[in-house]
Design an enzyme around this catalytic site. Structure first.
Site, PDB file in Angstrom:
ATOM      1  N   ASP A 336       0.669  -1.185   0.173  1.00 16.20           N
ATOM      2  CA  ASP A 336      -0.057  -0.033   0.061  1.00 16.20           C
ATOM      3  C   ASP A 336       0.892   1.472  -0.062  1.00 16.20           C
ATOM      4  OD1 ASP A 336       1.052   0.094   2.437  1.00 16.20           O
ATOM      5  OD2 ASP A 336      -1.032  -0.207   3.591  1.00 16.20           O
ATOM      6  N   ASP A 338       1.415   5.108   1.894  1.00 14.15           N
ATOM      7  CA  ASP A 338       1.214   5.811   3.259  1.00 14.15           C
ATOM      8  C   ASP A 338       1.570   7.234   3.097  1.00 14.15           C
ATOM      9  OD1 ASP A 338       0.370   3.274   4.221  1.00 14.15           O
ATOM     10  OD2 ASP A 338       2.495   2.608   5.022  1.00 14.15           O
ATOM     11  N   ASP A 426      -3.171   4.803   2.694  1.00 19.94           N
ATOM     12  CA  ASP A 426      -3.600   4.941   4.202  1.00 19.94           C
ATOM     13  C   ASP A 426      -3.075   6.643   4.347  1.00 19.94           C
ATOM     14  OD1 ASP A 426      -4.448   2.560   4.394  1.00 19.94           O
ATOM     15  OD2 ASP A 426      -2.742   1.988   5.618  1.00 19.94           O
TER      16      ASP A 426
END
Length: 502
Positions: A336, A338, A426
């Site tokens: 992912d 961040d 995120d």
């Protein structure tokens, strides 16, 4: 290293008078006499396996004695098992096969004693230095037990060992055994920091965090080029299924274990089970599984950074946006992306994330969102508990990323003609006076951060987390505007983000 002879049959021996006398009806294999170790196995399971083996024509001794040819155990901890065996009355232990349950399972499946292979053996790990290693110089005399005092190299020179430790750590995590899990992760972290390759046991003598089990794994790999224990784990159905289930966004080890115990073995089993009610995160995890289970490239992370940067600065022109996580540590790929986002004025960050979410939604690229409002309370600091997550406002997103937005295009399969993919992003939004602590915590790696906090507590009598640094001796909080300030407070040399891949 103890080496039992690799032969399927053992020579016949006369039975001493004190040996047990199991049932002899239907015996097919006179030369093979089993003893099932009750330790770890349990009495009821041992009784069941004994009857199973006898029904297939095996002789199973009730008492361990010199007539036994094959000792079978579910206790794979070699040191404790062998200590127990050596403490018994048996004199012929060196010529017995000491085997894990896989040999028994294979034999029951075949209906006959299978040949003993190396993978079946529970071997004694001898950690004495061999004669030909005695003159080998140790490349490094001192290595800190703390990852925050070690710099990782750009290339992992000991990947064959660290990969094995990661599998063992994950297996213990699936079994909810935090101690061994952390031990293997610390061992892997130490080896990742070495600028040289481990080629014999001599060079590991003075290394910290390498316990007996870790050393056994290293020795086995040095001897055979692989770890039979790790291979056994990788071929284990439960491990494979739990790893599959936990690869879904929103599914942790406890949920995966619950599904496994209910007899579910595939995604289709889970999705077809009417009694299972997936939460929103899990629903999105299954819906976009093909995309978000695939690695994100650095170019894709940069493209997402451009999207978030545009959204943030359209709302607050002087906002601060920083890429964190693995990509800040120089990784080429990640799971992912961040970001930390805040504002120079205290309090102005409070509504920033919700505004960013609304803008992404308006652009039509928001596929999933879970927003968590801030629960940060300065009066509750310092925290004496280790918490994986901080209390700042954050959101977990899945965004639609177009091929045209990525320099060089998306990393997609050749048959994928959609021209876009889903990616996890995120965002966390701390107050600006907590920015340095949040940046340090969210940059990782997880083991680096864990050791940094342990160093602060054990060596400096300080408490460190994503919110603050507290000096227990002076009974005061220590302010920091940069990561370097935090390292300085702890009396540590500053370590660059790309050297923190512990």
């Amino acid at each position: 290293m103890f080496h039992a002879p690799i032969v399927p049959r053992a020579r016949k021996r006369s039975r001493p008078a004190e040996a047990s006398a199991p049932r002899r009806e239907g015996v097919k294999f006179e030369d093979v006499r089993l003893y099932l170790v009750e330790r770890k196995m349990g009495r009821s399971r041992r009784s069941f396996l004994t009857e199973l083996a006898r029904s297939k024509g095996f002789i199973v001794e009730d008492v361990l004695s010199d007539v036994v040819t094959h000792v079978v155990s579910e206790d794979s901890q070699a040191s404790s098992l062998w200590a127990w065996l050596k403490g018994g009355p048996v004199k012929n232990l060196p010529v017995m096969h000491v085997l894990d349950i896989s040999w028994f399972t294979d034999s029951m499946r075949e209906g006959k004693p299978v040949a003993v292979e190396t993978r079946h053996l529970i071997q004694v790990c001898v950690l004495q230095i061999r004669h030909n290693e005695a003159t080998t110089p140790t490349p490094m005399s001192t290595v800190s037990q703390y990852a925050c005092q070690r710099r990782t190299t750009t290339q992992n020179n000991n990947k064959i060992f660290t990969d094995a430790f990661e599998v063992l750590a994950e297996s213990h995590e699936f079994n909810d055994m935090e101690g061994p899990c952390l031990a293997f992760r610390r061992a892997a972290s130490v080896l990742k920091s070495l600028p040289w390759t481990v080629q014999n046991l001599r060079v590991t003598e003075d290394l910290p965090c390498l316990g007996e089990h870790s050393m056994c794994v290293i020795e086995e790999i040095l001897q055979h080029g692989r770890s039979f224990e790790v291979e056994k784990i990788l071929s284990d159905e439960r491990y494979q299924i739990l790893k599959l289930f936990t690869s879904v966004f929103g599914v942790g080890p406890k949920t995966a274990e619950k599904w496994y115990r209910r007899g579910l073995r595939s995604f289709s089993d889970v999705l077809a089970e009417p009694s299972i009610h997936l939460n929103r995160m899990q629903q999105s995890g299954f819906l976009h599984y093909g995309d978000i289970s695939r690695a994100v490239s650095k170019a894709e992370a940069q493209a997402l950074g451009n999207i978030i940067d545009e959204a943030v600065h359209a709302i607050t022109p002087d906002a601060i946006l920083t890429l964190t996580g693995g990509f800040r540590r120089g990784k080429d790929f990640g799971h992912d992306v961040d970001f930390i986002v805040t504002t120079p004025q205290l309090g102005k960050e409070e509504r920033l994330l919700t505004s960013v979410i609304d803008r992404l939604k308006h652009q039509g690229i928001l596929l999933y969102c879970e927003y968590q409002a801030s629960t940060f309370d300065e009066s509750k600091l310092p925290s004496h508990r280790f918490e994986a997550m901080d209390h700042f406002a954050k959101c977990f997103l899945i965004l639609r990323l177009e091929d045209s937005q990525v320099d060089g295009g998306l990393q997609t399969a050749e048959e994928d003609r959609r021209g876009w993919r889903a990616v996890r992003v995120d965002l966390v939004s701390p107050p600006v006076d907590r920015y340095a602590f949040t940046l340090l915590g969210w940059s990782g790696s997880r083991q680096f951060e864990r050791d940094l906090r342990r160093f602060a507590r054990m060596e400096r009598r300080m408490l460190l987390d994503n919110h603050a640094l507290y000096d227990k001796t002076k009974k005061e909080f220590l302010a920091a505007t940069t990561e370097k300030d935090i390292f300085a407070h702890l009396g540590l040399e500053y370590i660059e983000p790309w050297q923190r891949n512990a």
